[in-house]
Design a protein around this motif. Structure first.
Motif, short mmCIF file in Angstrom:
data_model
loop_
_atom_site.label_atom_id
_atom_site.label_comp_id
_atom_site.label_asym_id
_atom_site.label_seq_id
_atom_site.Cartn_x
_atom_site.Cartn_y
_atom_site.Cartn_z
N LEU A 24 0.83 -1.19 0.00
CA LEU A 24 0.00 0.00 0.00
C LEU A 24 0.87 1.24 0.00
CD1 LEU A 24 -2.57 -1.16 2.69
CD2 LEU A 24 -2.94 -1.04 0.23
N THR A 25 0.38 2.31 -0.60
CA THR A 25 1.15 3.55 -0.67
C THR A 25 0.28 4.72 -0.22
OG1 THR A 25 0.49 3.89 -2.98
CG2 THR A 25 2.56 2.70 -2.57
N GLY A 26 0.97 5.82 0.05
CA GLY A 26 0.28 7.06 0.34
C GLY A 26 -0.69 6.98 1.50
N SER A 27 -1.85 7.60 1.32
CA SER A 27 -2.84 7.72 2.37
C SER A 27 -3.31 6.36 2.88
CB SER A 27 -4.05 8.52 1.84
OG SER A 27 -5.04 8.61 2.83
N GLN A 28 -3.50 5.42 1.97
CA GLN A 28 -4.01 4.12 2.39
C GLN A 28 -3.03 3.35 3.27
OE1 GLN A 28 -5.29 1.50 -0.81
NE2 GLN A 28 -7.02 0.79 0.41
N SER A 29 -1.75 3.56 3.04
CA SER A 29 -0.75 2.87 3.86
C SER A 29 -0.84 3.32 5.31
CB SER A 29 0.66 3.10 3.31
OG SER A 29 1.03 4.47 3.46
#
Length: 255
Positions: free
Chosen positions: A122-127
């Motif tokens: 997962l990357t960004g906000s979701q991470s």
């Protein structure tokens, strides 16, 4: 001898009607005096337990966030895309108004997590959402329902309140966590078991009224007004924008 015993038994008296009425009045009076005291004790116990749970939740989220940020696990700037206004002068632009760039986690994020709790890469906000969700999953003892992807911040009136949110979204909690780039929780609202607990500036304020609602687009001093307390003046200036910063730098829709 049997005849004498029979006579003794026949001479035994029961309660008279007046005595029964007197006993009933005494019991009724005691109930009138004790029931409000007991109910007040139960209410205080519920509030105390709700605040203790809110403290646990806040600590778990902060511990997970600070650990995540310190390890530099991925790009965190994408998640920090909400605006916490500290100045209500709407004539000013975003750059001129006193504000703080923050991130937020709500039931919307929890729903995504519950749909796929083992998601990888997962990357960004979701991470960051998954970091918070994992911390919450370990912090609460009962199972939190996934519900639907609906931000509870939109349930911000007496008629569209916390209880209605739980009913409409088929869940058993409502949560809004606002955090900054240091991983510190700036603001939080958690509604469970008919108690809304709001955390702001080191204080936990509980609201047990049936029409308790989330702050939404209002200023955060309303949590004091709703719970019958006096609000620190500075909270009249604090509100979480109902927009978020897009990749183009402009403010777009959020809740």
């Amino acid at each position: 001898m049997k005849w004498v015993d029979s006579m003794k038994n026949n001479n035994k008296k029961g309660f008279t009607l007046i005595e029964l009425i007197t006993v009933i009045i005494i019991i009724g009076t005691l109930a009138t005096l004790l029931v409000p005291t007991i109910m007040n004790y139960v209410k205080k116990a519920r509030v105390k337990a709700a605040i203790a749970d809110a403290r646990t939740i806040k600590a778990a989220v902060e511990y997970a966030l600070i650990d995540h940020f310190m390890n530099g696990a991925g790009d965190t700037t994408v998640a920090l895309n909400k605006v916490l206004y500290l100045d209500q002068n709407t004539k000013k632009g975003l750059d001129d108004r006193e504000h703080e760039i923050v991130g937020a986690f709500t039931n919307y994020s929890w729903c995504l997590y519950r749909q796929n709790p083992n998601a990888k890469n997962l990357t960004g906000s979701q991470s960051i959402d998954y970091v918070i969700a994992g911390a919450l999953n370990n912090a609460v003892s009962e199972e939190w329902k996934a519900g639907t992807k609906t931000n509870p911040m939109s349930y911000n009136t007496k008629s569209k309140n916390c209880r209605k949110y739980l009913k409409d979204q088929n869940t058993n909690f409502g949560l809004v966590v606002v955090y900054n780039s240091a991983g510190v929780v700036r603001l939080m609202q958690i509604f469970r078991k008919d108690v809304l607990v709001t955390y702001i500036d080191g204080e936990y304020v509980a609201n047990t009224s049936s029409d308790a609602h989330f702050v939404g687009t209002g200023t955060w001093d309303t949590i004091y007004k709703d719970s019958g307390k006096s609000s620190p003046v500075e909270f009249c200036k604090v509100n979480l924008s109902n927009k978020q910063i897009g990749s183009d730098g402009n403010l777009g829709g959020w809740y």
